[in-house]
Design a protein around this motif. Structure first.
Motif, PDB file in Angstrom:
ATOM      1  N   VAL A   1       0.860  -1.184   0.000  1.00 26.98           N
ATOM      2  CA  VAL A   1       0.000   0.000   0.000  1.00 26.98           C
ATOM      3  C   VAL A   1       0.893   1.230   0.000  1.00 26.98           C
ATOM      4  N   ASP A   2       0.352   2.328  -0.489  1.00 32.87           N
ATOM      5  CA  ASP A   2       1.119   3.579  -0.554  1.00 32.87           C
ATOM      6  C   ASP A   2       1.145   4.296   0.791  1.00 32.87           C
ATOM      7  N   LEU A   3       0.050   4.189   1.520  1.00 32.18           N
ATOM      8  CA  LEU A   3      -0.045   4.854   2.812  1.00 32.18           C
ATOM      9  C   LEU A   3      -1.165   4.203   3.609  1.00 32.18           C
ATOM     10  N   ALA A   4      -1.230   4.541   4.885  1.00 29.25           N
ATOM     11  CA  ALA A   4      -2.309   4.064   5.743  1.00 29.25           C
ATOM     12  C   ALA A   4      -2.952   5.265   6.421  1.00 29.25           C
ATOM     13  N   VAL A   5      -4.230   5.137   6.709  1.00 33.34           N
ATOM     14  CA  VAL A   5      -4.953   6.172   7.436  1.00 33.34           C
ATOM     15  C   VAL A   5      -5.614   5.511   8.632  1.00 33.34           C
ATOM     16  N   GLY A   6      -5.373   6.060   9.818  1.00 33.15           N
ATOM     17  CA  GLY A   6      -5.949   5.466  11.007  1.00 33.15           C
ATOM     18  C   GLY A   6      -5.386   6.092  12.258  1.00 33.15           C
ATOM     19  N   SER A   7      -5.526   5.357  13.361  1.00 36.80           N
ATOM     20  CA  SER A   7      -5.085   5.842  14.656  1.00 36.80           C
ATOM     21  C   SER A   7      -3.901   5.016  15.138  1.00 36.80           C
ATOM     22  N   MET A   8      -2.910   5.685  15.713  1.00 35.79           N
ATOM     23  CA  MET A   8      -1.747   4.998  16.250  1.00 35.79           C
ATOM     24  C   MET A   8      -1.399   5.554  17.625  1.00 35.79           C
ATOM     25  N   LEU A   9      -1.062   4.657  18.542  1.00 34.71           N
ATOM     26  CA  LEU A   9      -0.582   5.066  19.855  1.00 34.71           C
ATOM     27  C   LEU A   9       0.932   4.993  19.921  1.00 34.71           C
TER      28      LEU A   9
ATOM     29  N   TYR B   1      -6.705  14.390  12.829  1.00 33.59           N
ATOM     30  CA  TYR B   1      -8.002  14.543  13.484  1.00 33.59           C
ATOM     31  C   TYR B   1      -7.885  14.080  14.944  1.00 33.59           C
ATOM     32  N   ARG B   2      -8.702  14.658  15.795  1.00 37.54           N
ATOM     33  CA  ARG B   2      -8.728  14.265  17.206  1.00 37.54           C
ATOM     34  C   ARG B   2     -10.183  14.060  17.631  1.00 37.54           C
ATOM     35  N   PHE B   3     -10.446  12.930  18.280  1.00 34.10           N
ATOM     36  CA  PHE B   3     -11.810  12.596  18.694  1.00 34.10           C
ATOM     37  C   PHE B   3     -11.823  12.217  20.167  1.00 34.10           C
TER      38      PHE B   3
ATOM     39  N   THR C   1     -15.052   5.936  20.447  1.00 32.87           N
ATOM     40  CA  THR C   1     -14.439   7.179  19.990  1.00 32.87           C
ATOM     41  C   THR C   1     -15.472   7.978  19.217  1.00 32.87           C
ATOM     42  N   ALA C   2     -15.479   9.278  19.415  1.00 32.83           N
ATOM     43  CA  ALA C   2     -16.515  10.123  18.826  1.00 32.83           C
ATOM     44  C   ALA C   2     -16.572  10.039  17.311  1.00 32.83           C
ATOM     45  N   ILE C   3     -15.531   9.498  16.687  1.00 33.68           N
ATOM     46  CA  ILE C   3     -15.529   9.381  15.235  1.00 33.68           C
ATOM     47  C   ILE C   3     -16.716   8.584  14.715  1.00 33.68           C
ATOM     48  N   CYS C   4     -17.212   7.642  15.536  1.00 33.92           N
ATOM     49  CA  CYS C   4     -18.250   6.744  15.035  1.00 33.92           C
ATOM     50  C   CYS C   4     -19.666   7.241  15.296  1.00 33.92           C
ATOM     51  N   LEU C   5     -19.813   8.369  15.972  1.00 29.59           N
ATOM     52  CA  LEU C   5     -21.145   8.855  16.322  1.00 29.59           C
ATOM     53  C   LEU C   5     -21.688   9.790  15.245  1.00 29.59           C
TER      54      LEU C   5
END
Length: 325
Positions: A160-168, A180-182, A260-264
């Motif tokens: 894949v060229d890139l990934a989009v998501g959340s990382m800790l 983005y911040r949720f 996470t508020a992203i899903c609301l």
């Protein structure tokens, strides 16, 4: 019509050897049209020039390729064999320019591969994908629905060229740019006691069973960590994957959840009560992940520009460098 000398030289010298395509093209056109004059017309050459090319080809191969049959020129047995071999080669070379340009158009169109989890694909990417498709309809966009280590493996292997998501935790070989911040949100049925409680504490959640994603996912581990650090007991009523499923089960009264508020969405507010838990749980960031040192293609660059302009500009990812963050 006699094109072949009766006694070809023992060491034939092919006058057109430096450009064998021309006599082969003349031969194929003559065989196809059955006439030297028609072949000359099709090739924009004089008839004597075509005849010379045919004679040179016969001398080189040492066989008669053409013979007159009535008013037409026909192939000999050897000529038919050569025609079967030469025709696809000549046609392929003659069509090379068109095929090449078509391939170039294909390269210009290209493709873009993006790794993302279900929540990112469902809630975050739709407007970005819509804008990208509108601006680049010729690009084939593939969204790979993967999470965690699977997505990182695709990045490291350049699948894949890139990934989009959340990382800790960001591995040393990758760069993560949060965009983005949720906030963390407690969701309950609208008639749940916690929905009406004014001052909500972590202890208030303890008596109620939680509906959580699988333990292997970051969300579960993060929730467990916060409860453990605060020494608050909790129970898991149901473990299931996918925010949509979790929201549905919460709405059915099967438990409460921390999401996470992203899903609301606005529709969720009609069936669920949502309250911030930012006092106890950290916000989750979502952004773009790339492999350090990876060149971002123009398509990948255009995609990240829609997420946030100049996202990796400091790291010069548009040339050959890596992030400086």
């Amino acid at each position: 019509m006699k094109l072949l000398a009766t006694h070809p030289p023992t060491s034939p010298r092919f006058a057109y050897k430096g450009d064998r395509l021309k006599p082969l093209r003349a031969f194929c056109q003559t065989a196809r049209l059955g006439s030297v004059s028609r072949a000359a017309e099709a090739l924009y050459l004089s008839q004597p020039a075509v005849t010379l090319q045919l004679q040179a080809l016969e001398r080189e191969l040492g066989v008669r390729l053409l013979e007159r049959s009535g008013r037409r020129i026909a192939l000999t047995r050897e000529g038919q064999e050569l025609y079967d071999l030469a025709r696809p080669l000549v046609e392929g070379l003659d069509g090379l320019d068109a095929v090449f340009r078509e391939r170039i158009r294909g390269l210009d169109a290209g493709e873009l591969n993006v790794a993302a989890g279900s929540s990112t694909i469902l809630y975050l990417l739709p407007p970005i994908v819509e804008a990208f498709r509108a601006a680049h309809p010729e690009v084939r966009l593939s969204l790979h629905n993967v999470t965690g280590a699977s997505g990182l493996d695709l990045l490291r292997s350049d699948a894949v060229d890139l990934a989009v998501g959340s990382m800790l935790d960001v591995p040393a070989d990758l760069s993560y740019e949060p965009v983005y911040r949720f906030e963390p949100m407690l969701i309950t049925p609208r008639d749940h006691p916690l929905a009406r409680k004014e001052d909500l504490t972590l202890q208030d959640l303890s008596p109620y069973g939680l509906i959580l994603p699988p333990q292997r996912l970051t969300t579960y581990r993060l929730i467990d960590l916060v409860f453990q650090q605060n020494r608050v007991p909790y129970t898991v009523a149901l473990e299931v994957g996918g925010w949509e499923v979790i929201k549905q089960y919460v709405a059915m009264g099967l438990g409460i959840s921390i999401v996470t508020a992203i899903c609301l969405t606005e529709a969720d507010r009609e069936r669920l009560s949502a309250r911030s838990l930012a006092e106890y749980f950290p916000s989750r960031t979502y952004g773009v992940v790339v492999r350090k040192g990876k060149y971002l293609s123009p398509h990948a660059r255009a995609f990240t520009e829609l997420i946030k302009p100049a996202l990796f500009e400091r790291g010069d990812y548009y040339s050959t460098g890596q992030s400086e963050r």
